[in-house]
Scaffold this motif. Structure first.
Motif, PDB file in Angstrom:
ATOM      1  N   UNK A  67       0.871  -1.295  -0.029  1.00 23.29           N
ATOM      2  CA  UNK A  67      -0.084  -0.015  -0.017  1.00 23.29           C
ATOM      3  C   UNK A  67       0.694   1.318  -0.030  1.00 23.29           C
ATOM      4  N   UNK A  68       0.743   2.028  -0.898  1.00 22.77           N
ATOM      5  CA  UNK A  68       1.592   3.219  -1.146  1.00 22.77           C
ATOM      6  C   UNK A  68       0.763   4.464  -0.812  1.00 22.77           C
ATOM      7  N   UNK A  69       1.450   5.398   0.229  1.00 23.36           N
ATOM      8  CA  UNK A  69       0.563   6.773   0.108  1.00 23.36           C
ATOM      9  C   UNK A  69       1.580   7.842   0.565  1.00 23.36           C
ATOM     10  N   UNK A  91      -6.391  -8.013   9.023  1.00 23.84           N
ATOM     11  CA  UNK A  91      -5.460  -8.940   9.630  1.00 23.84           C
ATOM     12  C   UNK A  91      -4.427  -9.325   8.398  1.00 23.84           C
ATOM     13  N   UNK A  92      -4.629  -8.787   7.063  1.00 23.07           N
ATOM     14  CA  UNK A  92      -3.916  -9.041   6.113  1.00 23.07           C
ATOM     15  C   UNK A  92      -2.410  -8.394   6.727  1.00 23.07           C
ATOM     16  N   UNK A  93      -1.429  -8.930   5.698  1.00 24.85           N
ATOM     17  CA  UNK A  93      -0.056  -8.837   5.949  1.00 24.85           C
ATOM     18  C   UNK A  93       0.262  -7.437   5.109  1.00 24.85           C
ATOM     19  N   UNK A  94       0.017  -6.245   5.397  1.00 20.20           N
ATOM     20  CA  UNK A  94       0.128  -5.026   4.835  1.00 20.20           C
ATOM     21  C   UNK A  94       1.500  -4.441   5.025  1.00 20.20           C
ATOM     22  N   UNK A  95       2.039  -4.151   3.821  1.00 20.25           N
ATOM     23  CA  UNK A  95       3.218  -3.316   3.980  1.00 20.25           C
ATOM     24  C   UNK A  95       3.199  -2.033   3.270  1.00 20.25           C
ATOM     25  N   UNK A  96       3.453  -0.854   4.088  1.00 23.62           N
ATOM     26  CA  UNK A  96       3.115   0.479   3.577  1.00 23.62           C
ATOM     27  C   UNK A  96       4.566   1.045   3.021  1.00 23.62           C
ATOM     28  N   UNK A  97       4.227   1.682   1.744  1.00 25.52           N
ATOM     29  CA  UNK A  97       5.460   2.428   1.250  1.00 25.52           C
ATOM     30  C   UNK A  97       5.070   3.896   1.358  1.00 25.52           C
ATOM     31  N   UNK A  98       5.856   4.609   2.025  1.00 24.99           N
ATOM     32  CA  UNK A  98       5.284   5.814   2.523  1.00 24.99           C
ATOM     33  C   UNK A  98       6.349   6.750   1.777  1.00 24.99           C
ATOM     34  N   UNK A 168      -2.522   2.174  -4.480  1.00 25.79           N
ATOM     35  CA  UNK A 168      -2.084   3.595  -4.123  1.00 25.79           C
ATOM     36  C   UNK A 168      -3.258   4.434  -3.322  1.00 25.79           C
ATOM     37  N   UNK A 169      -3.139   5.145  -2.317  1.00 25.21           N
ATOM     38  CA  UNK A 169      -4.133   5.871  -1.791  1.00 25.21           C
ATOM     39  C   UNK A 169      -3.532   7.330  -1.303  1.00 25.21           C
ATOM     40  N   UNK A 170      -4.597   8.000  -1.767  1.00 28.35           N
ATOM     41  CA  UNK A 170      -4.255   9.665  -1.354  1.00 28.35           C
ATOM     42  C   UNK A 170      -4.501   9.478   0.353  1.00 28.35           C
ATOM     43  N   UNK A 171      -3.888  10.709   0.975  1.00 26.86           N
ATOM     44  CA  UNK A 171      -3.765  10.714   2.499  1.00 26.86           C
ATOM     45  C   UNK A 171      -5.017  10.955   3.152  1.00 26.86           C
ATOM     46  N   UNK A 172      -5.962  11.518   2.244  1.00 28.60           N
ATOM     47  CA  UNK A 172      -7.165  12.195   2.944  1.00 28.60           C
ATOM     48  C   UNK A 172      -8.181  11.083   2.807  1.00 28.60           C
TER      49      UNK A 172
END
Length: 368
Positions: A67-69, A91-98, A168-172
């Motif tokens: 997940x990119x934000x 409960x998913x194995x989420x890895x954030x890219x900030x 990809x997600x916006x921050x708002x």
């Protein structure tokens, strides 16, 4: 004597094998270091910095969900609230890219490491604004000067080169459903991305009126320009919102999406191709061109938007907002500000800043 010679030969062979293994490991290390620290003369969209505890964060198993934000200093609380809502509702194995800028990294690390998000898997990538030279206007007379981080979504494969698919997600935004469900959105063969159409039933009633036709292509592009005419696109084609993107990164790379987006940014600088009534982000027009009739769609309940537009968010009932899987406060009024709709929903996921720098603005407390 013969046995001694055999032993010597065996020792020599073992030594040679050992040296070969060492050499290969050194070559692999060299390749790794080259990838992590590429030639400074080549402008890549980011520099990467992994979470120091990422190897210890093994509480969640299964397929990684990238997940990119983006994280801008002045609205860092938005990123924290968005990440918290995603992490707590799945409960998913989420890895954030900030994706952020240099001056935000330390603040971001403190916020993540000193709150209940300390177990979240993440990596921080530092966006390089010079990548946009010649692609966006820097005219100070513009009503709204483009912010570099808004273009980070154009470079998705560079952030997670090992992944085949990413979000990809916006921050708002606030996610109220399980992000695994969004990740499993089906993309049609040959499609590099899925978006939420602006004419979908869930959010169409929140479209801004009186600011151009912001639910179709003519609201974003100048169809009088030759370069746009040549494309043969229909001006009344329903547009889409790029605040939520499901990307097939393999197709994205195969179709050279990033370079094609850059091409239209550069051409706009020369020929002014965007609509004069453009009320939304200037990241949208290049995406509309490149993905014209070549994108899949996202379930409307996974992108309920316009909560940040004047009066639009109030058109939604509390029951509808509660049922939505993803809420998006696109528009002028943000949920950490004074005049937003449903800011109480956002407040539920906000985590106070341990440094005390970021404070949501609320009517009852006044400015902070």
């Amino acid at each position: 004597m013969t046995l001694r010679r055999v032993n010597v030969v065996i020792l020599v062979l073992l030594a040679v094998a050992f040296l070969i293994i060492v050499q290969r490991n050194l070559l692999n290390l060299s390749d790794f270091l080259h990838k992590e620290n590429p030639d400074a003369g080549v402008i890549l969209p980011f520099e990467a910095e992994f979470s120091p505890d990422i190897r210890l964060q093994t509480l969640r198993k299964g397929e990684e969900i990238p997940v990119l934000i983006t994280a801008a200093e002045e609205r860092l609380g938005a990123v924290i609230a968005a990440m918290n809502s995603i992490y707590q509702n799945s409960k998913a194995n989420v890895v954030f890219t900030i994706v952020t800028l240099n001056d935000t990294v330390d603040h971001l690390k403190v916020w993540l490491s000193n709150t209940k998000l300390k177990n979240v898997k993440y990596k921080i990538v530092i966006f390089k604004p010079e990548l946009l030279n010649g692609k966006i206007s820097k005219d100070p007379q513009m009503l709204e000067v483009p912010k570099p981080l808004t273009f980070a979504r154009f470079y998705l494969p560079a952030y997670v080169p090992e992944a085949e698919k990413a979000i990809y997600l916006d921050d708002d935004i606030i996610v109220q459903g399980d992000i695994q469900e969004l990740y499993e959105t089906n993309l049609k063969p040959g499609h590099a991305a899925a978006f939420s159409d602006d004419c979908d039933s869930a959010s169409a009633k929140g479209i801004v009126r009186g600011a151009g036709n912001q639910n179709n292509y003519i609201g974003f592009l100048d169809f009088k320009k030759v370069a746009i005419k040549k494309l043969g696109m229909r001006a009344n084609t329903c547009s889409f919102n790029p605040g939520v993107i499901i990307a097939n990164l393999t197709e994205w790379k195969n179709q050279n999406i990033t370079r094609r987006l850059e091409h239209w940014m550069e051409l706009n600088m020369q020929e002014d191709l965007y609509s004069k009534t453009l009320a939304e982000s200037i990241t949208t027009p290049p995406l509309l061109i490149v993905f014209y009739k070549r994108h899949s769609t996202i379930d409307p309940m996974w992108h309920v938007r316009h909560l940040g537009n004047t009066g639009a968010g109030n058109r939604y009932s509390p029951q509808f907002v509660k049922a939505a899987k993803l809420l998006h406060w696109n528009g002028h009024y943000k949920p950490w500000g004074r005049a937003s709709s449903f800011s109480d929903v956002w407040d539920k996921w906000f985590i106070p800043d341990p440094t005390g720098k970021f404070h949501p603005v609320r009517r009852q407390t006044g400015d902070n």
